[in-house]
Structures are given as C-alpha cells and as structure tokens.
Write an enzyme that holds these catalytic residues in place. Structure first.
Site, PDB file in Angstrom:
ATOM      1  N   TYR A  86       0.852  -1.197   0.000  1.00 33.58           N
ATOM      2  CA  TYR A  86       0.000   0.000   0.000  1.00 33.58           C
ATOM      3  C   TYR A  86       0.885   1.243   0.000  1.00 33.58           C
ATOM      4  CZ  TYR A  86      -3.860   3.103   0.980  1.00 33.58           C
ATOM      5  OH  TYR A  86      -4.793   4.100   0.888  1.00 33.58           O
ATOM      6  N   PHE A 138      -8.709  19.980 -24.594  1.00 32.61           N
ATOM      7  CA  PHE A 138      -9.051  18.571 -24.739  1.00 32.61           C
ATOM      8  C   PHE A 138     -10.375  18.396 -23.990  1.00 32.61           C
ATOM      9  CE2 PHE A 138      -8.958  14.049 -23.619  1.00 32.61           C
ATOM     10  CZ  PHE A 138      -8.873  13.546 -24.899  1.00 32.61           C
ATOM     11  N   THR A 139     -11.211  17.446 -24.446  1.00 30.50           N
ATOM     12  CA  THR A 139     -12.573  17.324 -23.888  1.00 30.50           C
ATOM     13  C   THR A 139     -12.594  17.292 -22.346  1.00 30.50           C
ATOM     14  OG1 THR A 139     -12.349  14.945 -24.245  1.00 30.50           O
ATOM     15  CG2 THR A 139     -13.637  16.163 -25.876  1.00 30.50           C
ATOM     16  N   ASP A 229       0.429  19.662 -20.769  1.00 24.98           N
ATOM     17  CA  ASP A 229      -0.244  18.361 -20.876  1.00 24.98           C
ATOM     18  C   ASP A 229       0.667  17.500 -21.735  1.00 24.98           C
ATOM     19  OD1 ASP A 229      -1.717  16.131 -21.679  1.00 24.98           O
ATOM     20  OD2 ASP A 229      -3.619  17.223 -21.781  1.00 24.98           O
ATOM     21  N   LYS A 272      -1.723   6.929 -22.828  1.00 26.34           N
ATOM     22  CA  LYS A 272      -1.147   7.324 -24.111  1.00 26.34           C
ATOM     23  C   LYS A 272       0.368   7.122 -24.094  1.00 26.34           C
ATOM     24  CE  LYS A 272      -5.270   9.137 -24.355  1.00 26.34           C
ATOM     25  NZ  LYS A 272      -5.593  10.541 -24.280  1.00 26.34           N
ATOM     26  N   ARG A 395     -14.812  13.186 -34.474  1.00 25.49           N
ATOM     27  CA  ARG A 395     -14.338  14.349 -33.732  1.00 25.49           C
ATOM     28  C   ARG A 395     -14.885  15.579 -34.432  1.00 25.49           C
ATOM     29  NH1 ARG A 395     -12.059  13.041 -28.592  1.00 25.49           N
ATOM     30  NH2 ARG A 395     -14.269  12.686 -28.574  1.00 25.49           N
ATOM     31  N   PHE A 461     -21.265  12.132 -27.053  1.00 31.33           N
ATOM     32  CA  PHE A 461     -20.604  11.297 -28.072  1.00 31.33           C
ATOM     33  C   PHE A 461     -20.287   9.897 -27.565  1.00 31.33           C
ATOM     34  CE2 PHE A 461     -16.265  11.411 -26.419  1.00 31.33           C
ATOM     35  CZ  PHE A 461     -16.258  12.562 -25.641  1.00 31.33           C
TER      36      PHE A 461
HETATM   37  C1  LIG Z   1      -6.342  11.252 -23.256  1.00 35.25           C
HETATM   38  C2  LIG Z   1      -5.951  12.616 -22.913  1.00 35.25           C
HETATM   39  C3  LIG Z   1      -6.288  13.163 -21.661  1.00 35.25           C
HETATM   40  C4  LIG Z   1      -7.111  12.413 -20.629  1.00 35.25           C
HETATM   41  O1  LIG Z   1      -6.492  11.239 -20.217  1.00 35.25           O
HETATM   42  P1  LIG Z   1      -7.332   9.955 -19.711  1.00 35.25           P
HETATM   43  O2  LIG Z   1      -6.288   9.006 -19.242  1.00 35.25           O
HETATM   44  O3  LIG Z   1      -8.155   9.462 -20.859  1.00 35.25           O
HETATM   45  O4  LIG Z   1      -8.207  10.423 -18.588  1.00 35.25           O
HETATM   46  C5  LIG Z   1      -5.873  14.455 -21.398  1.00 35.25           C
HETATM   47  N1  LIG Z   1      -5.183  15.173 -22.315  1.00 35.25           N
HETATM   48  C6  LIG Z   1      -4.855  14.674 -23.523  1.00 35.25           C
HETATM   49  C7  LIG Z   1      -4.092  15.509 -24.493  1.00 35.25           C
HETATM   50  C8  LIG Z   1      -5.226  13.388 -23.878  1.00 35.25           C
HETATM   51  O5  LIG Z   1      -4.909  12.916 -25.087  1.00 35.25           O
END
Ligand SMILES: *Cc1c(COP(=O)(O)O)cnc(C)c1O
Length: 488
Positions: A86, A138-139, A229, A272, A395, A461
């Site tokens: 943990y 980003f969304t 990011d 990613k 998109r 979506f």
């Molecule tokens: C995918 C992504 C996120 C969010 O990450 P998750 O692991 O899906 O929550 C944030 N910023 C960018 C640029 C992304 O491609």
C-alpha cells in the site's frame, strides 16, 4: 536502458516512401472481418456510434490510442516483479526514477488516469472567474476547468485549423493573442498557461521549442505559471527532432529535458504515454507539489500508487524509458504519415501535415452534401465501418454540445480520426484502410447524414444513439456488393 537512435525511415531501392516495422510480432490476437450484412446490423444496433460497437464486430480498431498501444517484451516482463504494497512500494520508486531521468522532474504525484490529474490541478489552482489560455482544449480538460469556474481561451495561430497546411507546428500558441489576453484580464486571473503536446483535437499537431520559449518569456514577465499536458509528449519531441532545425542533431531525451525545463509543472495520461492505465503530475517546485498532494490522497489513493495497480506502475516506468527510443515513438507517426500522404495524393481531404495519434480525414471536404447539423464526421465513421470493419472516432459536432436554445454548437472542424496505436497495425492493414477510403470517396454521394434518437445531456458522443436520415446505408451496401462481389 538501451536506447537505439533509429527511426522507421529506411530508404527503399524502389524509391517508395514506406515505413518499416522495427520490431517483430511475438504475441498476436486473432481478428474477424465479418460480412457486410453483419456489419450493417452491428452499426444499426450501435446507434451509428462507433463507441457502442463490440470488438467482436470490429476488424481494425482505430477508435483511439488510449490504453491500446502494443506493450514491449520489457514492459510485460516488468509486471511480474511488481512490489505489492500500500505504501512505499519499490514499483513506485522505479516509476519516480523513470520520471526523474526521462522528464527531469523530481516531485511526482500518481493518478489513476489523465483526467484525474486535470481534476486535481483544476481544484488546486482554478477559482471562479479565472481565465486559462491554451493552444487548444481537450474534452476532459475543458470539462474539469469549467467545473471549477474557469473559462478557457484557445489562442492558436490563425492557420491552425486549416485542413491543408504545410505549417510544421500548428500546435503553437499565438504570442500576440496571449499578450492581449493578459492585458485584458490581468495576470492575477490567470492561474497558468496550458500547453498541450501534439495537440489532440486539431489533428495531433505539435508545438515547437521556439514557441515554448516565447510563452515562457511572457509568463515570466507577468509571474504566470506554465503547465504542460504531456499525454502525447513523445511524438511532439519526435516532431521537434524532425522539423525544428536547432534540434535535428539532439536526442529525444535531450529534447524532452529541454521541453520539461520550460514548464513549471506537467501531467500526463499514461494510457497514451506507455499504454498502461494511470498517469502522473510532476514538478520541480515543492510549493506546487504541496498544493496538490492532499488532493491525491483524497481522490486517488496513497502517494505511492494513486489508484494504479503496482503492475501497471512497473510497465509505465519501462514505457517512460522507451519514450526516449526513437524506434518506438517514430512508429505511429510514420504509419500515419504514410496514410495521410497517400490519401492526399489521391485528392482525398485529410489534415496535413500528418501529426501524431492518427490520420484525420476532413469530413466536410469528404461529404460536402451532408450539413453539419446531420453530423458528417459521425456519418463518415459509420460508412467507413460499414464498408471495411475499421472503426474510427467522430471528432466533430457530435463531440460538441448544444447551446441554451437546444441548437448544436457546430464544431470548428469535422474530423474522422483513425487512430494508430503504437506498433499495433501492419502496413497491409494500413493499405486496406487506404483502399477502402479511396472506394468510399468515389462513392461519397451515397453517404447521407445522421440524426439523434437518444441524446445524453453530457458527453453525448460516448453513449448517444443516432439513426440514418434515410436508407443510405442500405444503398451504400448495395454498391459495395456490386463492386466487391462476395468479398469481405
Ligand atoms: C487522453 C488525454 C487526456 C485524458 O487522459 P485519460 O487518461 O483518458 O483520462 C488528457 N489530455 C490529452 C491531451 C489526452 O490525449
């Protein structure tokens, strides 16, 4: 860790410009290409929404690169030595060491995925009335920032949304717009400037280090923080190496350090970066670390796992080291470039220059007869699935929202994204997609629009359902059968 400085670009005697796989396949998963009648049933059942297809109905899954990159042998084997604990797990120590070495940041906060980092950063830094300048949203980023009372401003250069372009850095921030925004709202209202590497929603387009330096200079003049990011950081570093003169001779590792040195803090989704779950926030500033630390224990878990399993933490550490290997990070961009350039040669509208993450087909150019209110990107995603079994992601306006009068807020661009997770697809699979898109373009007049039949109020979506405005899918299938016979 070994670091071979090679890329997928190998010259062929034939002169053909084709990417070469610098890996061998050792574990495989069987795929099914079902008959078109079955695909038609499947897409109707999925409400013409590719998110709602089952993978048993999908041949090439190009929905996303999120958590779908192929893992390396080293990543898989690292998962066996994971240290279940943990608190104080050695797996976390290895991940910390990886982030320190690869990104050059010493304080690390683990989170369960990228949007969790956005939740914590937004809660810690954004207050009602704040303004957040960024290259593009980003969304999930936008949703978290707005939830905390912030307003985002996208200050990309005027040509960033042009479909056809030779601008190597469409992800750059427009410095004049940044200065004007600071002038208008005042630095006190700006908690940070956000730079998104390989800007996702405009086609995986990178920014340059030159641009980062200019942003840094303005930020320093006004005492504003800079946040990156870094979810698609490897590819952005690769493009800098390929496209920015000063960095042609630098290693990916040197470029990564230069990038991270220019920001105060950064976060990433390791879905990613290294194809595991999870993510992290990192910084060299103890004050920023302390400002966010307690939110991690509140929302994510203890500071040495942050909602991730130790196995994934191990694979993430290895994945981070592999981000400095050009053979790993050049693979997806090389395949994307191949598909983009071949489509472009055939006059099929596609976002150029080729970027990271996927090939982005321009659906307003592809289907000019389908109005935006009938969702050309959703329609093209459904049509391509029907005739190929390949699923991409809409998109465009479906990924947008409605205004207070219930009208669609039309998206800036209508894109069909065909994601290329790293080292997953082969060249012949890529050529298959190219071939079917070429056929579809020739028969584009047969593709019609979509309308909502079940529309969720938020993030519609993901699970919303639509129907075709008429029987165009049946007509498209009839033409397919006329041309392809009983071929799949
Ligand atoms: C995918 C992504 C996120 C969010 O990450 P998750 O692991 O899906 O929550 C944030 N910023 C960018 C640029 C992304 O491609």
């Amino acid at each position: 860790m070994e670091n071979h400085e090679q890329s997928c670009k190998v010259k062929f005697y034939s002169g053909e410009d084709i990417p070469l796989e610098l890996h061998k396949v050792r574990v495989v998963q069987k795929l099914y290409l079902n008959p078109i009648e079955q695909r038609l049933k499947a897409i109707r059942k999925a409400g013409f929404n590719t998110f709602l297809l089952s993978t048993t109905d999908v041949f090439l899954d190009m929905l996303t690169d999120s958590g779908t990159n192929a893992m390396s042998d080293n990543q898989v084997s690292s998962m066996l030595r994971a240290d279940d604990a943990y608190a104080g797990s050695q797996s976390f120590v290895r991940m910390e060491n990886a982030i320190r070495e690869v990104f050059g940041k010493k304080y690390i906060l683990p989170v369960h995925q990228g949007r969790a980092a956005e939740n914590i950063i937004s809660q810690a830094f954004i207050k009602k009335g704040d303004v957040i300048p960024m290259n593009y949203h980003f969304t999930t980023t936008k949703a978290h920032m707005e939830l905390n009372g912030g307003t985002i401003f996208e200050i990309y250069k005027d040509d960033a949304l042009n479909i056809k372009s030779s601008n190597p850095f469409k992800g750059n921030i427009d410095i004049d717009k940044l200065k004007a925004l600071i002038q208008k709202y005042g630095a006190a209202k700006i908690p940070f400037i956000r730079l998104e590497a390989s800007t996702n929603l405009i086609g995986g387009q990178p920014f340059s280090i030159q641009n980062m330096r200019e942003v840094r200079k303005v930020a320093d003049e006004h005492g504003i923080l800079v946040l990156m990011d870094a979810s698609l950081i490897g590819e952005n570093a690769y493009f800098i190496n390929q496209r920015e003169d000063e960095f042609k001779k630098k290693t990916i590792k040197e470029i990564l350090h230069t990038m991270f040195d220019l920001v105060d803090f950064a976060y990433f989704s390791s879905r990613k970066v290294s194809s595991t779950r999870g993510g992290a926030i990192c910084t060299n500033r103890e004050d920023l670390f302390l400002k966010m630390r307690d939110l991690v224990t509140l929302y994510e878990g203890f500071l040495t796992y942050g909602g991730m399993s130790v196995r994934e933490i191990e694979a993430m550490a290895v994945g981070l080291y592999e981000t400095t290997d050009e053979t790993v990070i050049s693979q997806s961009p090389s395949f994307i470039a191949y598909l983009v350039n071949e489509l472009d040669k055939r006059g099929i509208p596609v976002v150029t220059p080729a970027g990271a993450l996927g090939c982005h087909v321009d659906c307003m150019g592809f289907l000019p007869h389908v109005p935006q209110t009938e969702y050309p990107a959703g329609a093209l995603a459904a049509a391509l699935y029907l005739i190929s079994g390949a699923r991409g992601m809409e998109r465009g306006t479906i990924s947008s929202v409605r205004d207070e009068h219930g009208n669609d807020i039309l998206a800036d661009v209508e894109l069909l994204r065909l994601a290329f997770p790293r080292r997953v697809f082969t060249l012949s699979q890529t050529q298959f997609v190219l071939d079917r898109l070429t056929w579809l373009y020739k028969n584009r007049h047969l593709v019609g629009g979509l309308k909502f039949v079940d529309e969720p109020a938020v993030l519609r979506f993901f699970v919303g359902r639509l129907d075709s405005v008429n029987d165009w899918p049946e007509k498209l299938m009839a033409q397919f059968k006329a041309d392809f016979g009983d071929s799949l």
